[in-house]
Design an enzyme around this catalytic site. Sequence first.
Site, PDB file in Angstrom:
ATOM      1  N   ARG A 165       0.829  -1.214   0.000  1.00 52.92           N
ATOM      2  CA  ARG A 165       0.000   0.000   0.000  1.00 52.92           C
ATOM      3  C   ARG A 165       0.863   1.264   0.000  1.00 52.92           C
ATOM      4  O   ARG A 165       0.531   2.243  -0.647  1.00 52.92           O
ATOM      5  CB  ARG A 165      -0.958   0.003   1.186  1.00 52.92           C
ATOM      6  CG  ARG A 165      -2.032  -1.039   1.087  1.00 52.92           C
ATOM      7  CD  ARG A 165      -2.941  -0.799  -0.126  1.00 52.92           C
ATOM      8  NE  ARG A 165      -3.900  -1.873  -0.233  1.00 52.92           N
ATOM      9  CZ  ARG A 165      -4.049  -2.646  -1.301  1.00 52.92           C
ATOM     10  NH1 ARG A 165      -3.305  -2.476  -2.366  1.00 52.92           N
ATOM     11  NH2 ARG A 165      -4.944  -3.597  -1.312  1.00 52.92           N
ATOM     12  N   SER A 186      15.324  15.137   2.365  1.00 56.20           N
ATOM     13  CA  SER A 186      16.302  14.246   2.970  1.00 56.20           C
ATOM     14  C   SER A 186      15.616  13.051   3.624  1.00 56.20           C
ATOM     15  O   SER A 186      14.579  13.196   4.265  1.00 56.20           O
ATOM     16  CB  SER A 186      17.107  14.988   4.033  1.00 56.20           C
ATOM     17  OG  SER A 186      17.960  14.086   4.712  1.00 56.20           O
ATOM     18  N   GLU A 227       2.117   1.475  -3.512  1.00 54.42           N
ATOM     19  CA  GLU A 227       1.032   1.931  -4.379  1.00 54.42           C
ATOM     20  C   GLU A 227       0.798   3.440  -4.222  1.00 54.42           C
ATOM     21  O   GLU A 227       0.655   4.162  -5.215  1.00 54.42           O
ATOM     22  CB  GLU A 227      -0.247   1.168  -4.023  1.00 54.42           C
ATOM     23  CG  GLU A 227      -1.461   1.594  -4.823  1.00 54.42           C
ATOM     24  CD  GLU A 227      -2.712   0.870  -4.371  1.00 54.42           C
ATOM     25  OE1 GLU A 227      -3.534   0.588  -5.248  1.00 54.42           O
ATOM     26  OE2 GLU A 227      -2.875   0.599  -3.153  1.00 54.42           O
TER      27      GLU A 227
END
Length: 150
Positions: free
Chosen positions: A92, A118, A95
């Site tokens: 997830r 960073s 995604e």
Amino acid sequence: MTAPIMPKADAAELITAARIRQGLTWSDIAERIDAPVVWTVAALLGQHPVPAEKAAVVVEVLGLGEGVAESLTRQPMRVADDAAASDPTIYRFHEALAVYGPAIKELIHEEFGDGIMSAINFKVDVARRADPDGDRVVVTFDGKFLDYRW
């Protein structure tokens, strides 16, 4: 014979170029179509289908053709990384970054300039937020902006 539908990547290039030429920010466009800015950028870069009425506004604002509007309304092809797909939670995150990563990158560059966030000077937090439709997971990435120095 009708022309083939413009690939979403081609439409995204035309949108980005027109936005820059006209001096518009992603927020300007999001306001015009009454949509959240991160969703707008992701959609205009090809990661979401755009409702026809919003696509029509985008091409009008940017002075682009019907082929771009048609491309925007199409469902994107989203491809998962096999390595990330092995764990549902990690997948997830993968995604979310696959869909919203390019939009977040565009917004970072628009707000801060040429550079990166960073991951060394970095904080991450995970919290629960109550919601009537089910508790929400809130993940906050807090990284120092590092500008590229030439």
